[in-house]
Design a protein around this motif. Sequence first.
Motif, PDB file in Angstrom:
ATOM      1  N   GLY A  36       1.119  25.171  11.115  1.00  0.00           N
ATOM      2  CA  GLY A  36       0.479  26.586  12.099  1.00  0.00           C
ATOM      3  C   GLY A  36      -0.892  25.603  12.103  1.00  0.00           C
ATOM      4  N   ARG A  37      -1.049  24.344  11.812  1.00  0.00           N
ATOM      5  CA  ARG A  37      -2.211  23.772  11.925  1.00  0.00           C
ATOM      6  C   ARG A  37      -3.371  23.382  13.520  1.00  0.00           C
ATOM      7  NH1 ARG A  37      -3.236  18.814   9.267  1.00  0.00           N
ATOM      8  NH2 ARG A  37      -2.066  20.025   7.672  1.00  0.00           N
ATOM      9  N   ASN A  38      -1.860  22.750  14.767  1.00  0.00           N
ATOM     10  CA  ASN A  38      -2.223  22.877  15.986  1.00  0.00           C
ATOM     11  C   ASN A  38      -1.657  23.932  17.148  1.00  0.00           C
ATOM     12  OD1 ASN A  38      -3.555  20.713  15.537  1.00  0.00           O
ATOM     13  ND2 ASN A  38      -1.462  19.312  15.412  1.00  0.00           N
ATOM     14  N   SER A  81      -1.831  26.798  19.131  1.00  0.00           N
ATOM     15  CA  SER A  81      -3.112  27.799  20.379  1.00  0.00           C
ATOM     16  C   SER A  81      -2.377  28.993  20.109  1.00  0.00           C
ATOM     17  CB  SER A  81      -2.657  27.734  21.787  1.00  0.00           C
ATOM     18  OG  SER A  81      -1.795  28.038  22.127  1.00  0.00           O
ATOM     19  N   THR A  82      -3.863  29.745  20.559  1.00  0.00           N
ATOM     20  CA  THR A  82      -4.226  31.242  20.537  1.00  0.00           C
ATOM     21  C   THR A  82      -3.268  31.574  21.313  1.00  0.00           C
ATOM     22  OG1 THR A  82      -6.197  31.261  20.160  1.00  0.00           O
ATOM     23  CG2 THR A  82      -5.743  33.195  21.057  1.00  0.00           C
ATOM     24  N   SER A 108      -2.819  35.237  13.050  1.00  0.00           N
ATOM     25  CA  SER A 108      -3.759  34.691  13.129  1.00  0.00           C
ATOM     26  C   SER A 108      -4.649  34.213  11.660  1.00  0.00           C
ATOM     27  CB  SER A 108      -5.498  35.182  14.158  1.00  0.00           C
ATOM     28  OG  SER A 108      -5.845  34.464  14.741  1.00  0.00           O
ATOM     29  N   HIS A 109      -5.244  34.540  10.877  1.00  0.00           N
ATOM     30  CA  HIS A 109      -5.276  34.108   9.990  1.00  0.00           C
ATOM     31  C   HIS A 109      -4.204  33.356   9.101  1.00  0.00           C
ATOM     32  CE1 HIS A 109      -9.103  36.996  10.621  1.00  0.00           C
ATOM     33  NE2 HIS A 109      -8.603  37.953  10.264  1.00  0.00           N
ATOM     34  N   ALA A 120      -2.299  31.497  10.606  1.00  0.00           N
ATOM     35  CA  ALA A 120      -1.816  30.274  11.473  1.00  0.00           C
ATOM     36  C   ALA A 120      -3.085  29.377  11.453  1.00  0.00           C
ATOM     37  CB  ALA A 120      -1.167  30.127  12.337  1.00  0.00           C
ATOM     38  N   LYS A 121      -4.594  29.761  11.589  1.00  0.00           N
ATOM     39  CA  LYS A 121      -5.517  29.279  11.758  1.00  0.00           C
ATOM     40  C   LYS A 121      -6.921  29.849  10.814  1.00  0.00           C
ATOM     41  CE  LYS A 121      -6.363  29.053  16.090  1.00  0.00           C
ATOM     42  NZ  LYS A 121      -5.386  27.292  16.038  1.00  0.00           N
ATOM     43  N   LYS A 176     -10.082  30.211   8.213  1.00  0.00           N
ATOM     44  CA  LYS A 176     -11.231  29.950   7.959  1.00  0.00           C
ATOM     45  C   LYS A 176     -11.770  29.747   7.280  1.00  0.00           C
ATOM     46  CE  LYS A 176     -12.867  31.960  12.862  1.00  0.00           C
ATOM     47  NZ  LYS A 176     -13.419  33.184  13.201  1.00  0.00           N
ATOM     48  N   CYS A 235      -7.119  36.159   4.944  1.00  0.00           N
ATOM     49  CA  CYS A 235      -8.293  35.815   5.591  1.00  0.00           C
ATOM     50  C   CYS A 235      -9.234  35.444   4.387  1.00  0.00           C
ATOM     51  CB  CYS A 235      -9.587  36.933   6.518  1.00  0.00           C
ATOM     52  SG  CYS A 235      -9.087  38.680   5.960  1.00  0.00           S
TER      53      CYS A 235
END
Length: 286
Positions: free
Chosen positions: A61-63, A65-66, A87-88, A90-91, A93, A189
């Motif tokens: 899921g690195r690239n 998009s939202t 979202s947490h 796939a992308k 923080k 997360c």
Amino acid sequence: MDQRAELSEFLRSRRARLQPEDVGLPQLGRHRRVPGLRREELAQLAGVSVAYYTRLEQGNGRNVSTEVLDAIARALRLSDVERDHLSHLAKPKQKKHRRMGRPQQLRPAVQQLMDAMDGVPAYVLGRRLDIIGWNRMARALLGDFAALPPQERNMARLVFLDPNAPDLYVDWECKATEVVSVLRMYAGCSADDPQLPPLIGELSVKSEEFRKLWAAHTVQDKGHGTKRLHHPLVGEMTLSYETLRLPDDHDLSLVTYHAEPGTRAAESLRLLAGWGVDEVADADAL
């Protein structure tokens, strides 16, 4: 924890719970090799190529998009909490390991606030559902946290490993599902928390119920509602609970219990408030 594997397993589990008729697709063929939607069906609903979705479900899921994540979340009929979890995963923080590994501290003012809440059981949960602080009424209602070694002051450990938990929580299965779902949300997360894998490993080894619930990939944030508890001194009571995030540290949450005025549960809390914690602990040991 392996974030790629978590992303892959979460998407597979959400896809498996949907049937074509659930999302307005025709049911083609009588036999399906796997439960739920096929990858190509999900990709069609989300408006992405099968290859693109396949890469995402394989944990890449690195690239992404939202906008694509939102489209997939809509196609999977995800709740707001599940959408955030996706979202947490796939992308992610990254947080600093130094901060994550450092013991959490409770501000003295928060402890003073809980102590001043006479008649209201209150405690603070931190990372991994660690129990960071509590007041006298929380000890009287839920157990003597102070008597436990610090490493055992954890809500997941208490619910799954304490033999008294099924007696305390009348709807133990609901409480267990809630605890695992909140822990799953935290893991999404905070996968870089170095103390999380040992906790998950211990619970998985020692509790078959935990293993089954963890494998379901259900996510839920801490919130509010009611709990039915059975106390050895005052019997069964239905209490409302509220979860409030502390403003200076969103990893800390204040949990309170209260009863509707004039109810039997309110009288039961009043009786517990009149007894000392030692008296309640002695009753628990009988």
